[in-house]
Design a protein around this motif. Structure first.
Motif, PDB file in Angstrom:
ATOM      1  N   ILE A 139       0.910  -1.390   0.307  1.00  0.00           N
ATOM      2  CA  ILE A 139      -0.208  -0.257   0.455  1.00  0.00           C
ATOM      3  C   ILE A 139       0.743   0.867   0.282  1.00  0.00           C
ATOM      4  CG2 ILE A 139      -1.637   0.985   1.686  1.00  0.00           C
ATOM      5  CD1 ILE A 139      -2.683  -1.483   2.065  1.00  0.00           C
ATOM      6  N   GLU A 140       2.017   0.850   0.576  1.00  0.00           N
ATOM      7  CA  GLU A 140       3.157   2.235   0.279  1.00  0.00           C
ATOM      8  C   GLU A 140       3.572   2.269  -0.859  1.00  0.00           C
ATOM      9  OE1 GLU A 140       6.308   4.632   1.056  1.00  0.00           O
ATOM     10  OE2 GLU A 140       6.267   2.608   0.614  1.00  0.00           O
ATOM     11  N   GLN A 141       4.020   1.799  -0.937  1.00  0.00           N
ATOM     12  CA  GLN A 141       4.673   2.085  -2.700  1.00  0.00           C
ATOM     13  C   GLN A 141       3.661   2.181  -3.443  1.00  0.00           C
ATOM     14  OE1 GLN A 141       7.659   1.124  -4.447  1.00  0.00           O
ATOM     15  NE2 GLN A 141       7.745   2.269  -1.478  1.00  0.00           N
ATOM     16  N   LEU A 142       2.040   1.532  -3.442  1.00  0.00           N
ATOM     17  CA  LEU A 142       1.163   2.097  -3.979  1.00  0.00           C
ATOM     18  C   LEU A 142       0.771   3.749  -4.223  1.00  0.00           C
ATOM     19  CD1 LEU A 142      -1.852  -0.290  -3.757  1.00  0.00           C
ATOM     20  CD2 LEU A 142      -0.654  -0.002  -5.830  1.00  0.00           C
ATOM     21  N   TYR A 143       1.255   3.925  -3.422  1.00  0.00           N
ATOM     22  CA  TYR A 143       0.927   5.267  -3.074  1.00  0.00           C
ATOM     23  C   TYR A 143       1.790   6.159  -3.326  1.00  0.00           C
ATOM     24  CZ  TYR A 143       1.316  10.278  -0.117  1.00  0.00           C
ATOM     25  OH  TYR A 143       1.742  10.703   0.346  1.00  0.00           O
ATOM     26  N   ARG A 144       3.825   5.710  -2.809  1.00  0.00           N
ATOM     27  CA  ARG A 144       4.208   6.131  -3.097  1.00  0.00           C
ATOM     28  C   ARG A 144       4.751   6.576  -5.858  1.00  0.00           C
ATOM     29  NH1 ARG A 144       9.813   6.840  -1.502  1.00  0.00           N
ATOM     30  NH2 ARG A 144       8.961   6.231   0.617  1.00  0.00           N
ATOM     31  N   ALA A 145       4.087   4.753  -5.729  1.00  0.00           N
ATOM     32  CA  ALA A 145       3.785   5.312  -7.711  1.00  0.00           C
ATOM     33  C   ALA A 145       3.105   6.698  -7.641  1.00  0.00           C
ATOM     34  CB  ALA A 145       3.615   4.032  -7.686  1.00  0.00           C
ATOM     35  N   PHE A 146       1.817   6.361  -7.362  1.00  0.00           N
ATOM     36  CA  PHE A 146       0.906   8.075  -7.311  1.00  0.00           C
ATOM     37  C   PHE A 146       1.270   9.712  -6.628  1.00  0.00           C
ATOM     38  CE2 PHE A 146      -1.852   4.246  -7.708  1.00  0.00           C
ATOM     39  CZ  PHE A 146      -2.823   4.892  -8.760  1.00  0.00           C
ATOM     40  N   THR A 147       2.561   8.798  -6.348  1.00  0.00           N
ATOM     41  CA  THR A 147       3.221  10.549  -5.687  1.00  0.00           C
ATOM     42  C   THR A 147       3.721  11.117  -7.191  1.00  0.00           C
ATOM     43  OG1 THR A 147       4.439   9.481  -4.284  1.00  0.00           O
ATOM     44  CG2 THR A 147       2.914  10.784  -3.245  1.00  0.00           C
ATOM     45  N   ILE A 148       4.772   9.662  -7.383  1.00  0.00           N
ATOM     46  CA  ILE A 148       5.806   9.730  -8.003  1.00  0.00           C
ATOM     47  C   ILE A 148       4.923  10.673  -9.639  1.00  0.00           C
ATOM     48  CG2 ILE A 148       7.299   8.388  -9.774  1.00  0.00           C
ATOM     49  CD1 ILE A 148       8.048   7.009  -7.004  1.00  0.00           C
ATOM     50  N   LEU A 149       4.227   9.958  -9.912  1.00  0.00           N
ATOM     51  CA  LEU A 149       3.427  10.083 -10.778  1.00  0.00           C
ATOM     52  C   LEU A 149       2.888  11.362 -11.413  1.00  0.00           C
ATOM     53  CD1 LEU A 149       0.614   6.392 -11.796  1.00  0.00           C
ATOM     54  CD2 LEU A 149       3.494   7.562 -13.119  1.00  0.00           C
ATOM     55  N   LYS A 150       2.658  12.247 -10.215  1.00  0.00           N
ATOM     56  CA  LYS A 150       1.957  13.543 -10.023  1.00  0.00           C
ATOM     57  C   LYS A 150       2.584  14.268  -9.634  1.00  0.00           C
ATOM     58  CE  LYS A 150      -2.439  12.283 -10.297  1.00  0.00           C
ATOM     59  NZ  LYS A 150      -3.836  12.884 -11.243  1.00  0.00           N
ATOM     60  N   ASN A 151       4.401  14.120  -9.921  1.00  0.00           N
ATOM     61  CA  ASN A 151       5.620  15.263  -9.206  1.00  0.00           C
ATOM     62  C   ASN A 151       5.092  15.409  -7.900  1.00  0.00           C
ATOM     63  OD1 ASN A 151       7.346  14.273 -11.727  1.00  0.00           O
ATOM     64  ND2 ASN A 151       5.971  15.787 -13.065  1.00  0.00           N
ATOM     65  N   GLU A 152       4.834  14.724  -7.128  1.00  0.00           N
ATOM     66  CA  GLU A 152       4.803  15.467  -6.342  1.00  0.00           C
ATOM     67  C   GLU A 152       6.110  15.214  -5.243  1.00  0.00           C
ATOM     68  OE1 GLU A 152      -0.224  14.749  -5.855  1.00  0.00           O
ATOM     69  OE2 GLU A 152       1.351  13.942  -4.241  1.00  0.00           O
ATOM     70  N   PRO A 153       6.240  15.566  -4.360  1.00  0.00           N
ATOM     71  CA  PRO A 153       7.758  15.556  -3.079  1.00  0.00           C
ATOM     72  C   PRO A 153       7.970  14.675  -2.504  1.00  0.00           C
ATOM     73  CG  PRO A 153       6.495  16.935  -2.046  1.00  0.00           C
ATOM     74  CD  PRO A 153       5.627  16.492  -3.615  1.00  0.00           C
ATOM     75  N   TYR A 154       6.880  13.398  -1.816  1.00  0.00           N
ATOM     76  CA  TYR A 154       6.974  12.156  -1.389  1.00  0.00           C
ATOM     77  C   TYR A 154       8.732  11.664  -1.397  1.00  0.00           C
ATOM     78  CZ  TYR A 154       5.799   8.130   1.667  1.00  0.00           C
ATOM     79  OH  TYR A 154       5.468   7.104   2.281  1.00  0.00           O
TER      80      TYR A 154
END
Length: 157
Positions: A139-154
């Motif tokens: 679940i954390e990797q899913l969240y991380r993946a979407f922040t990567i796709l949105k160019n967010e700073p996570y």
């Protein structure tokens, strides 16, 4: 697209449950996400390893819709970086699938029927983790993946 994480048995650890719930809450901002908990198989002490895998496999397959894309979280699966995983998810979303089902198997892995039904497998690591912790990691990797796709700073590279 909906992403479903299909798991066997419930988590007993309160701290893990809290972290899983936290990342589920974060993930909802990006994608429809569902955690589907298959009840534990009863009387496993009386079953062989193969019988247990088969019973778990039936329970997994019974939770699937005909159009679901089933991906196994398996130690022999393909390993990705977080960025590669985000690109993998983007391709799945672009393909127009309705539901992507990631499944964490039981202690002995998956039955032959589940392997046959799957359309691929992913590995989080060559190391072995408890099935309870893998839920959080996925679940954390899913969240991380979407922040990567949105160019967010996570995610930091």
């Amino acid at each position: 697209m909906t992403i479903k994480l299909l798991v066997l048995g419930k988590t007993d650890s309160t701290p893990l449950i809290q972290l899983i719930e936290e990342y589920q809450k974060r993930l909802k901002h990006y994608v429809r996400f569902e955690l589907d908990i298959v009840p534990d198989i009863k009387n496993t002490k009386n079953l062989s390893e193969k019988q247990q895998k088969e019973k778990e496999g039936e329970a997994i397959i019974n939770r699937l819709n005909p159009t679901d894309v089933l991906i196994l979280l398996d130690e022999r699966g393909k390993q990705n970086t977080s960025v590669e995983f985000s690109q993998y998810l983007q391709k799945k979303m672009n393909s127009g699938i309705k539901q992507l089902v990631l499944v964490i198997g039981g202690p002995y892995g998956f039955s032959d029927a589940v392997y046959q039904k799957s359309q691929g497998s992913l590995s989080l690591s060559k190391m072995t983790f408890s099935h309870q912790m893998v839920r959080l990691f996925v679940i954390e990797q899913l969240y991380r993946a979407f922040t990567i796709l949105k160019n967010e700073p996570y995610h930091h590279q």
